[in-house]
Design an enzyme around this catalytic site. Sequence first.
Site, mmCIF file in Angstrom:
data_model
loop_
_atom_site.group_PDB
_atom_site.id
_atom_site.type_symbol
_atom_site.label_atom_id
_atom_site.label_comp_id
_atom_site.label_asym_id
_atom_site.label_seq_id
_atom_site.Cartn_x
_atom_site.Cartn_y
_atom_site.Cartn_z
ATOM 1 N N HIS A 1 -2.624 0.916 6.842
ATOM 2 C CA HIS A 1 -2.985 0.835 5.423
ATOM 3 C C HIS A 1 -3.261 2.243 4.917
ATOM 4 O O HIS A 1 -3.807 3.085 5.645
ATOM 5 C CB HIS A 1 -4.217 -0.048 5.225
ATOM 6 C CG HIS A 1 -4.531 -0.315 3.776
ATOM 7 N ND1 HIS A 1 -3.747 -1.150 2.991
ATOM 8 C CD2 HIS A 1 -5.512 0.167 2.966
ATOM 9 C CE1 HIS A 1 -4.257 -1.193 1.761
ATOM 10 N NE2 HIS A 1 -5.313 -0.405 1.723
ATOM 11 N N CYS B 1 0.813 -1.227 0.000
ATOM 12 C CA CYS B 1 0.000 0.000 0.000
ATOM 13 C C CYS B 1 0.842 1.270 0.000
ATOM 14 O O CYS B 1 0.607 2.191 -0.798
ATOM 15 C CB CYS B 1 -0.978 -0.015 1.163
ATOM 16 S SG CYS B 1 -0.224 0.017 2.810
ATOM 17 N N HIS C 1 -6.028 2.135 -3.984
ATOM 18 C CA HIS C 1 -4.987 1.619 -3.093
ATOM 19 C C HIS C 1 -4.486 0.273 -3.606
ATOM 20 O O HIS C 1 -5.088 -0.340 -4.510
ATOM 21 C CB HIS C 1 -5.554 1.462 -1.681
ATOM 22 C CG HIS C 1 -6.725 0.520 -1.591
ATOM 23 N ND1 HIS C 1 -6.838 -0.465 -0.649
ATOM 24 C CD2 HIS C 1 -7.862 0.389 -2.347
ATOM 25 C CE1 HIS C 1 -7.963 -1.139 -0.799
ATOM 26 N NE2 HIS C 1 -8.613 -0.635 -1.823
#
Length: 441
Positions: free
Chosen positions: A400, A351, A412
């Site tokens: 994240h 990520c 993402h």
Amino acid sequence: MKKITLTLLSCLSLVLLFLISQPEHAQAGTTTRIYGEDRYKTSVEVSKKAFPNGTANIVIAVGTNFPDALAGGPLAYKLKAPILLTKKDSIPTAVNNEIVRLKQRGAKNVYILGGENAVTKAVASKLTSMGLTVQRISGSDRYETSVAIAKHVGTATKKAFIANGSNYPDSLSASAIAARQGSPILLVQKSSVPASVQTFLKGYSKSYVIGGTGVIDGSAFSKLPYAERIAGADRYSTSTKVASKFASFSASHALVVSGQNYADALTGSVYAAQKNIPMLLTKSSSLPTSIGNLIDTKNIGTVTVIGGTDAVSNSVLASIYFPVDKLIETAKSLQGVPYKYGGTTTSGFDCSGYTEYVFNKHGIDLPRTTKDQWNTGTVVAVPQKGDLVFFETVSAGPSHVGIFIGNNEFIHASSSKGVSITTMENVYFKPRYLGTKKVIN
């Protein structure tokens, strides 16, 4: 953020910024940088820009300490003089050459700000030997020096700007405005007003106190005549509030200077007053949100930066004209790239590797990890396109990250789907949402 086309005075800087900004194709507007290799040479370049045909007067301030120089902007503007910086014991060669240029074009008088602890007799003697009339303006301390300078500025407006004498940002925010209005800048302590300042202010009809209670508290505030406080959450927000209250935006032009160093702002204040434009403070490496928002809302199409890249980095310039839609196009073009733990290339992303890659393509450097990216940005309550959105997915704290793309969606590198678009209402991510950070303003 407004899209601004880039123009630089230095060909080298132009090449560097061309590499950063292309192929982003920035749109209407201009960014100009006025600078030299150091603060002394920058003061020379500002002087040349503001007084190409010369002037009768010159103001000299030490380039290594701020107290005596803080109140100098209004005086220099009144005298139609540049502020040139000197070393304590000697005049730098570039500054000496500029003084010679100005003398050849009619300069006769030099005003030195501060006592001999700031600018020594050796500098004054050198100026006298050049055939200039030298006058020193000083007091027993920084507060009395501000009063001495104020007496030269004059008392016609009966309005004064008040700043903390132990720090420089708030006085710099007010410098160009005070100069344009013909008002002095007077220095006080956090909790008290020196007797010399209090005496000088007798008969004044207004005191604009620049900065919050952390810099000038209620005790000092109460001793000032008809005081009005102008303050934001920090020096940058205070800068926007001063500009919004006083500045003329009719020319759609603003000066941007470092809020982390006084030298360039001091010399630039005369230029800003001369052009009747606001002088805004920025961080050296990033544009504060409050400044970026002001540039947008006031439709400022021309930004002049004072100082080199050490003072105001190229990333600040990039963020002024940053094309968010292009960044999102780049982000979307990578859809389908698989997830790879530790991945930072198009063969596979995790990520934070993905967000780092996308922003780097547009000249914005992000740290490598999600946690460090969280610590880099500015907190915003409502995400806007190009902001980073963070989630707690593994443990407490940011674990994240994705890029908000509008329509309540973010893109993402998902561990299950690779680079993909997800709604903020997703049943997994919504309860794990941590917050939003702005990194490009």
